[in-house]
Design an enzyme around this catalytic site. Structure first.
Site, PDB file in Angstrom:
ATOM      1  CD  GLU A  10     -20.423  50.512  93.598  1.00 19.83           C
ATOM      2  OE1 GLU A  10     -19.349  50.879  92.465  1.00 19.83           O
ATOM      3  OE2 GLU A  10     -21.311  50.177  92.875  1.00 19.83           O
ATOM      4  N   GLY A  64     -11.194  45.311  93.415  1.00 22.42           N
ATOM      5  CA  GLY A  64     -10.153  45.648  92.701  1.00 22.42           C
ATOM      6  C   GLY A  64      -9.961  47.067  92.158  1.00 22.42           C
ATOM      7  CB  ALA A  65     -10.676  49.633  90.429  1.00 23.72           C
ATOM      8  CD  GLU A  92     -18.022  52.814  89.276  1.00 23.85           C
ATOM      9  OE1 GLU A  92     -17.648  51.450  90.188  1.00 23.85           O
ATOM     10  OE2 GLU A  92     -18.722  52.226  89.309  1.00 23.85           O
ATOM     11  CG  ASN A  93     -14.708  56.922  94.450  1.00 23.71           C
ATOM     12  OD1 ASN A  93     -15.808  56.536  94.259  1.00 23.71           O
ATOM     13  ND2 ASN A  93     -13.557  56.174  93.958  1.00 23.71           N
ATOM     14  CG  HIS A 136     -14.895  47.595  85.510  1.00 17.35           C
ATOM     15  ND1 HIS A 136     -15.649  47.050  84.646  1.00 17.35           N
ATOM     16  CD2 HIS A 136     -15.622  48.392  86.040  1.00 17.35           C
ATOM     17  CE1 HIS A 136     -16.662  46.682  85.363  1.00 17.35           C
ATOM     18  NE2 HIS A 136     -16.365  47.549  86.372  1.00 17.35           N
ATOM     19  CD  GLU A 137     -13.027  50.636  87.898  1.00 16.99           C
ATOM     20  OE1 GLU A 137     -13.816  50.660  88.407  1.00 16.99           O
ATOM     21  OE2 GLU A 137     -13.149  48.752  88.235  1.00 16.99           O
ATOM     22  CG  HIS A 192     -18.419  52.010  85.806  1.00 17.78           C
ATOM     23  ND1 HIS A 192     -19.045  51.176  86.009  1.00 17.78           N
ATOM     24  CD2 HIS A 192     -17.423  51.171  86.663  1.00 17.78           C
ATOM     25  CE1 HIS A 192     -19.429  50.095  85.966  1.00 17.78           C
ATOM     26  NE2 HIS A 192     -18.232  50.102  86.995  1.00 17.78           N
ATOM     27  CD  GLU A 231     -20.070  47.170  88.528  1.00 17.77           C
ATOM     28  OE1 GLU A 231     -19.349  47.066  87.542  1.00 17.77           O
ATOM     29  OE2 GLU A 231     -20.021  48.547  89.542  1.00 17.77           O
TER      30      GLU A 231
END
Ligand code: PHE
Ligand code: ZN
Length: 849
Positions: free
Chosen positions: A122, A254-255, A257-258, A290-291, A294, A313
């Site tokens: 991303e 931060g991270a 979400e794949n 959060h991830e 997603h 987001e």
């Protein structure tokens, strides 16, 4: 290298890709400087798209061969991609490219971190892995074969098959390329499992570098809690047999979400009581959530194009804040979110970088992963929920998942779902997505014969490209208190739609005291010249925790403004009112700690600017210092009792109750240090058995200038732990006095452990300087120059992180002419740099415009 003249892309120009992709098959043969990627992709023309050339994105790729339906072709190649004549009907595209992950310092695409292969796609990183229509509205199933000697080889979806030196993964859920991920290396896992509510067994793993196995347990628990919460609150279940999380040291954000393979900045997942603070634990819990969230809001329903970024987001930030509110204290979470919004989003919305929650044009999408898209985007969803009510909100969300599962959707789709589910017309509400800037809300009141009237006026100042603003829909939560402090009208949401609008309350026996914008029900600047007595009254009596905190904050702001501009003494009436709240041991210690916090110096600068003054950073520093000193002296007798109350005797737990106590304790210790020169802090530093206590003590010692021995001891204890060393670097800048901040920063950049190509380490040093308000704004400009020197240096390696950090200059027009000239000169110096990345180039030109 990208084209030297960057292109501006417009939302209005959206056109669909001319082909659908049925499936993607990748074979990745790993090698640090010669990785081969073989792609086999089935394309089919779609009838509903305008005629176009067949174009595939591709950057920094060496094409070795390409074929269509088995016959070699020779595409035309540019720095952005390739074009190629293709058959009229469906066809099989094959290509083989070579890439060099070990040389990839931008950390976008396939790169290496400490010998481990990992990816970040991303927003537009997949095009650095293979030729592909790298846009989120092209969704396909992926099968990935990884070849290499690394013991662990991971990709999205479910494991399909493996053998000596290879592993195959299959992801059955169609996804855009930005959710592709691959990881390979010598990794250890912390395993877990989860049974979904429909009885499906899911294997969970957190993968880390050898040595980090002991820092995964908290993240694993947070993951399971997130999975349960999403089932219970949104009815969303996980949809693969396995969910992998990987910790990576070199990561721009931060991270990520794949699908089925979330990749985390190690600072956002690894935790232990000895090495992580309470704040770290809370943040890790939120980011894991959060991830994970997603998976539905982002992956199952993705974005049609990058202008729709807030679709995933804003909603996912909103969902993770709901989760944190449920896991911890809703009031404390709300106050913390508003503090963060004002610190990060308001300056953006009120400066040269202002843009709508859904931008209408950009050059580099990476520059739009902003507080506006994320945090204001979440506020917009909170307002929507406040307007339609909880029940209708969840009804709309059910419809959203039902109608758009598998889609690449738009904000229009999202709004239509709410309109269809609730029967409301949301066309005016939609302005929140298109209009930039923070609305100003002013209020006047009237009381006669039992009728109380509140009249509101809203205006939004101009922002770049948007001189005129139309009124927005504002949900204004109001409660009324009678003069005895009892609530006579409980929280009511007034729906303001006009530029000026009145609301009446009947049948009141006396003029009430209004509590306006409870819970910060809309992201606006409330301009209200209420009497200090009224604020003090709300501080004492408001039933709404947010507004209780806010009334003290307002008094603190007024006090600081008077101290800076008139040399006034601290406001003792406010300090007395605040003391009563702090003493009240029926209140949550975390809330009382927030009450003790007060505005930051850059917030005071912002308030001064809003009120027509030119902020002087040195004067602001002095005012804050004397206010803290006055608090310490005034509460001298209270502090020991509070310190006692804040003491935790049980074993360390990073939960809300214990963290709240420690937060109160560290607020107390900071004041005590002003009285005892650091004695209590030294004792706490020596006896601390967790990072929260150790670090808060060290901060006090730095602040008191008694830090030499402690910094050395801390260094010696933690030199092998990179995440703790980031704190060591940051703290000695953040907590020091302004005169020392630039020199310390410069000295730390010479430290052998200053690995500036690691984004965490770079931020811990240069980011700490940028956040030291008075230190960064040193009158002679040495703070500005130091930051600019390093941004120029980093840009050649890592444009994304450089561009993000340019926002340190976003408030430059607030300051005096000398400082403005100094900052402008540095921005111009960066802009003039030959070979500057398009990312940084766009940021600097927006800042200068
Ligand atoms: N999509 C990620 C998130 O919000 C953020 C991210 C963006 C990470 C771009 C890396 C690159 O969870
Ligand atoms: Zn996100």
């Amino acid at each position: 290298m990208k084209d030297a003249s960057p292109q501006t892309i417009h939302l209005a120009d959206y056109t669909p890709f001319g082909w659908t992709v049925r499936d993607v098959h990748l074979t990745v043969k790993l090698s640090p400087r010669a990785t081969r990627v073989v792609a086999r992709i089935h394309f089919a023309p779609r009838g509903d798209a305008p005629a176009q050339d067949f174009f595939l994105h591709g950057e920094e790729l060496t094409l070795l061969r390409a074929a269509i339906d088995g016959a070699e072709v020779t595409p035309e190649i540019t720095p952005q991609g390739l074009t190629c004549p293709v058959p009229d009907g469906p066809f099989l595209w094959e290509s083989e490219v070579e890439i060099a992950p070990a040389d990839n310092t931008a950390l976008e695409g396939l790169y290496m971190s400490n010998g481990m292969y990992c990816t970040q796609c991303e927003a537009e990183g997949f095009r650095k892995i293979t030729y592909y229509p790298d846009r989120p509205d092209v969704m396909a199933t992926f099968t990935v074969r990884i070849e290499g000697d690394e013991p662990v080889k991971l990709s999205n979806g479910n494991p399909a098959d493996s053998g000596a030196g290879w592993a195959e993964w299959h992801d059955p859920w169609p996804k855009p390329a930005y959710l592709f991920a691959l990881v390979a290396g010598d990794l250890r896992n912390h395993p877990g499992s989860f049974t979904t509510k429909s009885g499906k067994e899911v294997e969970l793993n957190i993968w880390v570098r050898p040595g980090d196995e002991g820092k995964c347990a908290f993240g694993m628990e947070a993951l399971k809690k997130s999975m349960t919460w999403d089932e219970e609150v949104y009815g969303r279940e996980y949809d693969l047999d396995i969910f992998n999380v990987v910790a990576v040291d070199d990561f721009n954000m931060g991270a990520m979400e794949n699908k089925g393979l979330n990749i985390f900045n190690s600072s956002c997942v690894l935790a232990s009581p000895e090495t992580s603070t309470d704040a770290n634990f809370e943040r890790i819990e939120a980011i894991i959530a959060h991830e994970y969230f997603h998976n539905w809001t982002g992956n199952r329903i993705t974005c049609r194009d990058w202008f729709q970024l807030c679709l995933k987001e804003g909603l996912t930030v909103y969902r993770d804040s709901q989760f944190t509110s449920d896991m911890r204290s809703a009031e404390v979470k709300r106050i913390s979110d508003v503090i963060a919004l004002r610190a990060r989003q308001f300056p953006e919305d009120q400066g040269p970088l202002a843009h709508p929650v859904r931008p209408e044009s950009f050059q580099e999408i990476n520059n739009f992963y902003t507080a506006t898209v994320y945090e204001k985007g979440a506020e917009v969803i909170g307002m929507l929920k406040r307007l339609v009510g909880d029940e209708e909100y969840y009804k709309a969300l059910d419809l959203y998942f039902e109608r758009h599962d598998g889609d690449a959707a738009t904000i229009e789709d999202w709004i239509r779902v709410f309109e269809d589910a609730t029967g409301r017309d949301l066309s005016q509400f939609k302005r929140w997505y298109s209009q930039a800037g923070t609305p100003r809300l002013s209020v006047s009141e009237d009381f006669s014969e039992g009728t109380y009237t509140l009249t509101f006026r809203q205006t939004t100042p101009p922002t770049p490209g948007q001189p005129d603003k139309a009124p927005q829909v504002l949900p204004i939560a109001v409660g009324l208190l009678n003069p005895n402090g009892h609530e006579v009208v409980p929280t009511t949401v007034l729906e303001m739609t006009e530029a000026e609008q009145s609301f009446t309350f009947e049948g009141l026996s006396a003029k009430p005291v209004p509590s306006i914008l409870r819970g910060f029900s809309a992201p606006v600047v409330l301009e209200r010249d209420s009497a200090p007595e009224e604020r003090a009254f709300l501080l004492a009596h408001d039933t709404d925790a947010f507004n209780r905190w806010e009334s003290s904050r307002d008094l603190a702001r007024d006090c600081l403004v008077a101290m800076v501009t008139e040399g006034a003494a601290p406001d003792t009436a406010w300090l007395d009112g605040l003391e009563r709240v702090i003493r009240d041991d029926t209140l949550d210690p975390a809330f009382r700690a927030l009450m003790m916090g007060g505005p930051t110096q850059s917030e005071t600068a912002q308030v001064l600017h809003e009120r027509g003054h030119v902020p002087d950073p040195d004067a602001i520093w002095d005012a804050h210092e004397s206010l803290r000193q006055a608090m310490a002296e005034r509460w001298q007798d209270l502090l020991p009792a509070l310190a006692e109350e804040a003491r935790v005797t049980e074993a360390y737990r990073p939960d809300a109750a214990q963290s709240g106590k420690r937060a109160l304790g560290s607020a107390v210790l900071a004041l005590q240090t002003r009285l005892d020169g650091g004695k209590a802090a030294e004792a706490q530093f020596a006896s601390a058995d967790n990072m929260t206590l150790q670090l808060s003590a060290l901060a006090c010692l730095v602040q008191a200038g008694r830090d030499e021995a402690a910094l050395r001891a801390f260094h010696d204890q933690w030199q092998d732990d990179r995440l703790v060393m980031d704190k060591w670097f940051a703290l000695q800048i953040a907590a020091t006095t302004p005169d020392k901040a630039p020199e310390r920063t410069a000295a730390l950049t010479e430290h052998p452990a200053f690995d500036w190509t690691n984004p965490n380490r770079f931020r811990s040093v240069l980011g700490a300087l940028a956040m030291h308000h008075t230190g960064f704004h040193a009158k002679d400009g040495r703070g500005y120059k130091l930051l600019a020197d390093w941004l120029i240096k980093l840009d050649a390696k890592n444009p994304q992180t450089t561009a993000r950090m340019c926002s340190a200059f976003q408030t430059w027009k607030r300051y005096d002419a000398d400082r403005q000239a100094l900052m402008k000169a540095q921005l111009e110096r960066i802009a003039a740099r030959p070979g500057l990345s398009p990312d940084t180039g766009e940021m600097v030109s927006r800042l200068l415009s």
